[in-house]
Each structure stands twice: as C-alpha cells, then as structure tokens.
Write a protein that holds these residues in place. Sequence first.
Motif, PDB file in Angstrom:
ATOM      1  N   ASP A   1       0.809  -1.180  -0.114  1.00  0.00           N
ATOM      2  CA  ASP A   1       0.023  -0.090  -0.025  1.00  0.00           C
ATOM      3  C   ASP A   1       0.761   1.186   0.015  1.00  0.00           C
TER       4      ASP A   1
ATOM      5  N   TYR B   1       2.435   1.826  -3.549  1.00  0.00           N
ATOM      6  CA  TYR B   1       1.505   2.501  -4.339  1.00  0.00           C
ATOM      7  C   TYR B   1       1.305   4.110  -4.176  1.00  0.00           C
TER       8      TYR B   1
ATOM      9  N   THR C   1      -5.383   3.755  -3.560  1.00  0.00           N
ATOM     10  CA  THR C   1      -5.573   2.430  -3.050  1.00  0.00           C
ATOM     11  C   THR C   1      -6.762   2.365  -2.341  1.00  0.00           C
TER      12      THR C   1
ATOM     13  N   CYS D   1      -4.938   0.002  -7.117  1.00  0.00           N
ATOM     14  CA  CYS D   1      -4.886  -1.326  -6.514  1.00  0.00           C
ATOM     15  C   CYS D   1      -5.976  -1.479  -5.373  1.00  0.00           C
TER      16      CYS D   1
END
Length: 192
Positions: free
Chosen positions: A23, A26, A33, A83
């Motif tokens: 996480d 990203y 996310t 994501c």
Amino acid sequence: MAKLYFYYASMNAGKSTNLLQADFNYRERGMATMLFTAAIDDRFESGTIASRIGLSAPATMFDAATDIAAAVAARHADTSLACVLVDEAQFLSEAQVDQLAAIADSGGIPVLAYGLRTDFQGQLFPGSARLLALGDALIEIKSVCQCGRKATMNLRVDGTGRPIAKGAQTEIGGNDRYVALCRRHFVEALNG
C-alpha cells in the motif's frame, strides 16, 4: 492486464506487514488504493489493518454481506484506484472472491489478497479455497516453526498453551491463541 494475487501463510508470517508495505509503495507514487479488512477481526482498532511491528492503516471493513464490487466501484468513480488490497482474506465468501476476480479482470485493477490458507484443523477456509482456485498468482509468505523448518500450520492453544483440536473454525486471536508450526510438529502437538 490486472491480476488477482493471493499471498498466504501461517499465523505471524508478516502478511499484514507485506500488505501495508505494498500500500505504501502505491501511495508513495501518488496512486490511490483501497484497503479492506475483516470486520470479525477485533484484535486491533476497528477498521484498521495493523501489523505486529507497529504499522497500521485505515481500511474498509467487510463481512459476509458486504458487496465488495459495489464498494470498489463507488470509490473508483471518485478516485481512480491503482490497487485493491484485502487483509484477512480467508474470511471472504466465495462470492466476494468472485467479485475480486471481476475487479481485476473487468475493472483492470490489481487485487492483492492476504490471508491464512488453512485453519487450526488443517482445513481450507472457504475464501482461501476460492482464492487458490481463481488466483492468477499464488505467493507463499514464509514463516518459521520452532524447529527452524517452514511453518505451514496454525495450532490453536488454550490459555495454558495446550493444543486444541476441536471447535469453531473461526476464533480470533494472536500469539495468545495460535502457534505457527511445521506439519510434523503440528501433528505431534495434536496427537501428543
């Protein structure tokens, strides 16, 4: 093409830590996310993914009635998601895993699911079984047994540390309730 990833391991292998690192990677690059965690997991603050090494992040809670696809679609409409990350993925229903596969396939959003493969009796969780069936990538996160071999099993213990062989599949707990062991020591503990 986006994929459905299933990262699985025994207890205390660092699944939540790995999820939080992914996480962070990203978000550090300016990508949005969406994190999910099981509502049943009450070991930490509600709506939070927390690791034993002190990392944490807010997450959307899910239970059996949660429409994960709708939640992701609503968030994606506001902010383009790069994501979707799911902690405690063993608690997903089969239908929710199907939704995650569709998010990757039709939505083009990678999905990273982290969870246990088996319960304290060595049986697959329904969510894990479906992830093993549908996952594009199955990644084992290694943990270590007391003997130094790879830990693959989760031994449930009582308050005095004695092995428990029967009971409900789901009982939330950490180091006080579960010990990660290799198969040999798991079987020996249950039969000893």
